[in-house]
Design a protein around this motif. Structure first.
Motif, PDB file in Angstrom:
ATOM      1  N   VAL A 101       2.253   5.406   8.023  1.00  0.00           N
ATOM      2  CA  VAL A 101       0.826   5.657   8.213  1.00  0.00           C
ATOM      3  C   VAL A 101       0.044   5.097   7.033  1.00  0.00           C
ATOM      4  O   VAL A 101      -0.939   4.371   7.198  1.00  0.00           O
ATOM      5  CB  VAL A 101       0.550   7.165   8.386  1.00  0.00           C
ATOM      6  N   ALA A 102       0.476   5.411   5.818  1.00  0.00           N
ATOM      7  CA  ALA A 102      -0.203   4.923   4.619  1.00  0.00           C
ATOM      8  C   ALA A 102       0.727   5.101   3.430  1.00  0.00           C
ATOM      9  O   ALA A 102       1.625   5.951   3.449  1.00  0.00           O
ATOM     10  CB  ALA A 102      -1.510   5.674   4.392  1.00  0.00           C
ATOM     11  N   VAL A 103       0.499   4.311   2.396  1.00  0.00           N
ATOM     12  CA  VAL A 103       1.305   4.440   1.184  1.00  0.00           C
ATOM     13  C   VAL A 103       0.429   4.180  -0.029  1.00  0.00           C
ATOM     14  O   VAL A 103      -0.454   3.320  -0.003  1.00  0.00           O
ATOM     15  CB  VAL A 103       2.519   3.470   1.212  1.00  0.00           C
ATOM     16  N   ASP A 104       0.643   4.944  -1.078  1.00  0.00           N
ATOM     17  CA  ASP A 104      -0.070   4.795  -2.353  1.00  0.00           C
ATOM     18  C   ASP A 104       0.985   4.735  -3.456  1.00  0.00           C
ATOM     19  O   ASP A 104       1.168   5.690  -4.222  1.00  0.00           O
ATOM     20  CB  ASP A 104      -1.025   5.978  -2.557  1.00  0.00           C
ATOM     21  N   PRO A 105       1.713   3.624  -3.546  1.00  0.00           N
ATOM     22  CA  PRO A 105       2.864   3.550  -4.455  1.00  0.00           C
ATOM     23  C   PRO A 105       2.506   3.677  -5.927  1.00  0.00           C
ATOM     24  O   PRO A 105       3.265   4.239  -6.709  1.00  0.00           O
ATOM     25  CB  PRO A 105       3.470   2.177  -4.143  1.00  0.00           C
ATOM     26  N   ALA A 106       1.347   3.164  -6.318  1.00  0.00           N
ATOM     27  CA  ALA A 106       0.963   3.187  -7.738  1.00  0.00           C
ATOM     28  C   ALA A 106       0.101   4.390  -8.094  1.00  0.00           C
ATOM     29  O   ALA A 106      -0.426   4.458  -9.200  1.00  0.00           O
ATOM     30  CB  ALA A 106       0.228   1.897  -8.082  1.00  0.00           C
ATOM     31  N   ALA A 107      -0.039   5.337  -7.171  1.00  0.00           N
ATOM     32  CA  ALA A 107      -0.877   6.515  -7.396  1.00  0.00           C
ATOM     33  C   ALA A 107      -2.298   6.116  -7.774  1.00  0.00           C
ATOM     34  O   ALA A 107      -2.918   6.691  -8.681  1.00  0.00           O
ATOM     35  CB  ALA A 107      -0.260   7.426  -8.459  1.00  0.00           C
ATOM     36  N   ALA A 108      -2.832   5.131  -7.065  1.00  0.00           N
ATOM     37  CA  ALA A 108      -4.204   4.696  -7.303  1.00  0.00           C
ATOM     38  C   ALA A 108      -5.214   5.688  -6.729  1.00  0.00           C
ATOM     39  O   ALA A 108      -6.363   5.745  -7.181  1.00  0.00           O
ATOM     40  CB  ALA A 108      -4.425   3.318  -6.683  1.00  0.00           C
ATOM     41  N   HIS A 109      -4.789   6.476  -5.745  1.00  0.00           N
ATOM     42  CA  HIS A 109      -5.687   7.414  -5.077  1.00  0.00           C
ATOM     43  C   HIS A 109      -5.193   8.861  -5.158  1.00  0.00           C
ATOM     44  O   HIS A 109      -5.999   9.785  -5.096  1.00  0.00           O
ATOM     45  CB  HIS A 109      -5.857   7.031  -3.610  1.00  0.00           C
TER      46      HIS A 109
END
Length: 321
Positions: free
Chosen positions: A93-101
């Protein structure tokens, strides 16, 4: 009503990020902590839909975990690749690998029906199903190969249990001091799950008919890579041996071949990977056994699992060919 249990609560920034990936009129109406993993926090999110129904998503969060960004990038790539292949994996569904959000590296995916089954009952049915599923995974031929496999355990990092068969363990350690078996032509690499074991496979088991079990999903694709099929075979074998006894670890390797899987031709190469995986568990027996106890296998204390591991390593060294 939302579940306010601390373990199930979603952090504010992550909650907002999830919300941006929901459909119009949808909202989170419940959360539940899912147990069984070692490195990630996993939560089931119940989503209220605009028509008054619900659907479920799964949120995985890596809190202060080294390499989390690489792992989640790899898992996102794997989930995209698996779409439409017939392998029952979650949809991304979605991914935020670098913890930007989000507060921490996170991945949102679809929820699969079924549950993990770690009981002894019904193993005769489930082991062949596991073998057939692994063969199907190894049959995938993506246009772009995933990253090369990595193995961390070495002969020098093995922790021999206090009550172990010292001679058998010394012989096993000598096995993995040798050269790593090749797998490039004339050998062939395979698409690897790299953490394939009963804890990462979901089953539907009819209550009155265990023999009717079927696999509904395979999860935790963060370590997907390319390498020798024996890596996955060895890892599942070790897990089965520690969960259910050494004979089941040996049995899985047979079931894999019966299902059409192709391990290394040389017995010495098959032994290398199975021994290496077994010895790798010696470094983290307490870590891997804790989720099993949380899942209801309370008898699997660290000491019991160490004994199972010793028996399995000894059985590998005693097995003919």
């Amino acid at each position: 009503m939302p579940d306010h249990d601390e373990a199930a609560a979603v952090r504010p920034l992550t909650l907002a990020w999830v919300g941006r990936h929901l459909g119009a009129g949808e909202r989170i109406v419940g959360t539940e902590a899912l147990h069984g993993g070692i490195t990630a926090e996993t939560r089931r999110l119940t989503i209220g839909t605009r028509d008054g129904g619900t659907r479920d998503l799964v949120l995985r969060t890596f809190v202060d975990v080294e390499h989390a960004e690489d792992w989640l990038n790899g898992e996102a790539d794997a989930l995209n690749l698996l779409t439409g292949t017939g392998v029952p994996a979650p949809g991304l569904v979605a991914v935020d690998p670098a913890a930007a959000h989000c507060e921490y590296s996170s991945l949102l995916m679809t929820h699969l029906a079924g549950r993990t089954v770690l009981d002894d009952e019904g193993l005769e049915t489930r082991v062949p199903l596991l073998a057939h599923q692994l063969v199907a995974i190894h049959a995938l031929r993506p246009a772009e190969r995933p990253r090369e496999y990595v193995t961390l355990a070495t002969a020098d990092t093995v922790v021999t249990p206090k009550s172990a068969d010292v001679a058998a363990w010394a012989a096993a350690i000598d096995v993995i001091r040798g050269s790593v078996p090749p797998y490039e032509p004339p050998y062939e690499g395979r698409f690897l799950h790299r953490d394939f074991h009963p804890g990462n496979v979901l089953f539907d088991v009819p209550p009155a008919w265990p023999e009717g079990a079927r696999i509904t999903g395979v999860v935790d694709w963060v370590a997907t890579s390319w390498g020798p099929a024996d890596l996955d075979v060895a890892h599942c074998s070790t897990n089965l041996a520690l969960l259910h006894g050494p004979a089941w670890g040996l049995r899985f390797a047979e079931a894999y071949e019966e299902a059409g899987g192709v391990p290394a031709a040389a017995a010495s190469e098959r032994l290398y990977w199975r021994v290496r995986d077994g010895l790798a568990f010696s470094e983290e027996v307490q870590l891997v056994s804790q989720p099993w106890r949380e899942a209801g296998r309370t008898e699997l204390t660290t000491q019991v699992v160490e004994q199972q591991l010793d028996a399995y390593v000894t059985a590998l060294m005693d097995a003919p060919g």
